[in-house]
Design a protein around this motif. Structure first.
Motif, mmCIF file in Angstrom:
data_model
loop_
_atom_site.group_PDB
_atom_site.id
_atom_site.type_symbol
_atom_site.label_atom_id
_atom_site.label_comp_id
_atom_site.label_asym_id
_atom_site.label_seq_id
_atom_site.Cartn_x
_atom_site.Cartn_y
_atom_site.Cartn_z
ATOM 1 N N ARG A 138 0.823 -1.203 0.000
ATOM 2 C CA ARG A 138 0.000 0.000 0.000
ATOM 3 C C ARG A 138 0.862 1.261 0.000
ATOM 4 N N LYS A 139 0.274 2.384 -0.338
ATOM 5 C CA LYS A 139 0.939 3.665 -0.215
ATOM 6 C C LYS A 139 0.801 4.153 1.227
ATOM 7 N N VAL A 140 1.637 5.135 1.563
ATOM 8 C CA VAL A 140 1.698 5.617 2.947
ATOM 9 C C VAL A 140 1.353 7.102 2.994
ATOM 10 N N ALA A 141 0.496 7.469 3.945
ATOM 11 C CA ALA A 141 0.187 8.873 4.214
ATOM 12 C C ALA A 141 0.793 9.263 5.555
ATOM 13 N N MET A 142 1.337 10.461 5.626
ATOM 14 C CA MET A 142 1.750 11.034 6.899
ATOM 15 C C MET A 142 1.221 12.463 6.935
ATOM 16 N N ILE A 143 1.210 13.067 8.119
ATOM 17 C CA ILE A 143 0.583 14.382 8.268
ATOM 18 C C ILE A 143 1.583 15.402 8.805
ATOM 19 N N GLY A 144 1.693 16.529 8.083
ATOM 20 C CA GLY A 144 2.472 17.666 8.556
ATOM 21 C C GLY A 144 1.548 18.870 8.715
ATOM 22 N N VAL A 145 1.844 19.713 9.686
ATOM 23 C CA VAL A 145 1.044 20.933 9.908
ATOM 24 C C VAL A 145 1.870 22.134 9.477
ATOM 25 N N GLU A 146 1.393 22.834 8.450
ATOM 26 C CA GLU A 146 2.090 24.011 7.939
ATOM 27 C C GLU A 146 1.406 25.243 8.497
ATOM 28 N N ASN A 147 2.028 25.815 9.501
ATOM 29 C CA ASN A 147 1.541 26.977 10.245
ATOM 30 C C ASN A 147 0.753 26.536 11.477
ATOM 31 N N ALA A 148 1.280 26.863 12.637
ATOM 32 C CA ALA A 148 0.628 26.534 13.908
ATOM 33 C C ALA A 148 -0.448 27.546 14.277
ATOM 34 N N TYR A 149 -0.696 28.482 13.394
ATOM 35 C CA TYR A 149 -1.700 29.529 13.623
ATOM 36 C C TYR A 149 -3.046 28.999 14.111
#
Length: 427
Positions: A138-149
């Protein structure tokens, strides 16, 4: 007669014992073998929540630069989907609206992995998850947060985001946030904090505690220096290139690269034209702007230049990027037919940045990102389906399989492991 028989027997024995001559592996075959064997990670792919519904989603080959068919075609194993929020007013109302936007994006990513296509993609929270999901096909997803605003002034939301899968976070975007000055301050030398605010300094400690990697790609240079001084764990630049090759405030100068090396972090070179080669990108953009405008007008779409982005509402920006690839795709096809079109920034220009960063920091501190569906994409790596071309260029330049494995994801996963290990000692 016996002698003739003996000679024939010997010749037969010799000929049978000879092995077929080894076929020499071509450069492209070598690159394909390496590309198939390493885990390829792109640390920055923006998303639009309208592409995560039952009827329109990433199982389809949409106009987006990243989706499952394109990832499969190009051999991209891991996409970091981005919970991005543009900078707005530092008010309770602004924070509340931004929080809704962030939650919608978290929900969209979870929906893709848990409801829409769990048989095709899984959400990874650790490096072990990445390897297990990839090994399953399977493909893999990960999560990044761009701007902690969107967090507002409530630092408890950092842990809340971590529990929803966030594994890196930047404290600012284009515009000063409640946590940090932005790189955009270089334009007018107007700063709010000359680095981090007091709240931003507290946020660094909390990010360390919960095991979220700190991303320095958008904050100011002084903020980045303070983050390195304060952080107990290595940090990353999720999508920044080398300032020595392209003098943009979003890129890192050699002194910053050395700081990142000493910190044990990693810098993910970004395939966004204006951060790779400003001169080529500007000439090409100026040429394409006229074509883009005509194409957009013919489709009834509002078209903006990058210099106008800061003045757009979040809704205008969202609509723009929703149509960006469609318009650009048509314009690029028209440009291909024009022999006088200025050359586009390409994969070779991009790998020049990787070469430079490896020279300055060493092989253990460099990675790869695209900023697809957020302005990224170059000739030869215009979407996820062309991911192999980056590996091919690395092979052409003499990088070994071990080195390519580090650049394509090994270095990033090492930092994630270290950040998560340090977090355990802080709780």
């Amino acid at each position: 007669m016996k002698h003739i028989y003996l000679i024939c027997s010997i010749l037969l024995f010799i000929s049978c014992g000879e092995k077929e001559p080894k076929k020499t592996e071509t450069l492209e075959e070598l690159a394909h073998r390496i590309h198939d064997s390493v885990i390829t990670i792109d640390t920055h792919d923006d998303i639009n929540v309208t592409n995560f519904t039952d009827s329109i989603n990433y199982t389809q080959n949409l106009d987006t630069q990243v989706n499952l068919p394109k990832m499969k075609e190009g051999g991209l194993d891991v996409a970091w989907f981005i919970v991005y929020t543009g900078q707005d007013t530092l008010t309770t109302e602004g924070y509340a609206k931004a929080s809704e936007n962030a939650m919608a994006k978290f929900d969209a990513i979870h929906r893709l992995c848990e409801e829409i296509a769990p048989d095709q993609i899984g959400l990874a929270l650790t490096s072990d998850d990445v390897r297990k999901i990839a090994a399953s096909g399977r493909k893999v997803a990960m999560i990044g947060v761009e701007n902690a605003y969107p967090i507002g002034e409530d630092l408890s939301k950092i842990e809340e985001y971590q529990k929803m899968g966030a594994r890196y976070m930047s404290l600012a975007h284009n515009g000063h946030s409640q946590f940090s000055d932005s790189n955009t301050g270089e334009r007018d030398s107007v700063w709010l904090y000359h680095g981090l605010s007091d709240l931003g300094k507290q946020a660094i400690a909390e990010l360390n505690r919960v095991g979220i990697m700190i991303d320095i790609s958008h904050p100011s240079r002084e903020a980045m220096v303070q983050m390195i001084e304060l952080s107990k764990a290595p940090i990353i630049a999720s999508h920044s290139s080398a300032r020595a090759l392209c003098d943009h405030s979003r890129n890192l100068d050699d002194e910053q690269l050395l700081m990142m090396m000493k910190n044990g972090g990693v810098v993910q070179a970004v395939a966004l034209g204006s951060y790779v080669n400003a001169e080529k990108s500007e000439a090409r953009s100026e040429y394409l702007n006229g074509i883009n405008k005509k194409v957009a007008d013919s489709l009834g779409i509002e078209w903006y230049e990058r210099s106008q982005f800061r003045s757009l509402t979040p809704e205008q920006r969202e609509t723009f990027f929703e149509n960006y690839q469609k318009v650009m795709g048509i314009a690029e096809e028209l440009a291909k037919k024009d022999p006088n079109a200025p050359p586009a920034v390409n994969v070779s220009d991009f790998v020049d940045h990787i070469d430079h960063m490896v020279k300055i920091m060493g092989i253990d501190h460099v990675g790869i990102s695209s900023d697809f569906d957020g302005g990224g994409g170059i000739e030869g790596w215009s979407d996820a389906s062309e991911t192999f071309n980056v590996t091919l260029e690395l092979v052409k330049r003499g990088y070994t399989e071990e080195e390519i494995a580090k650049i394509w994801g090994g270095n990033l996963l090492r930092v994630l492991d270290e950040v998560q290990a340090i977090a355990k000692t802080l709780n």
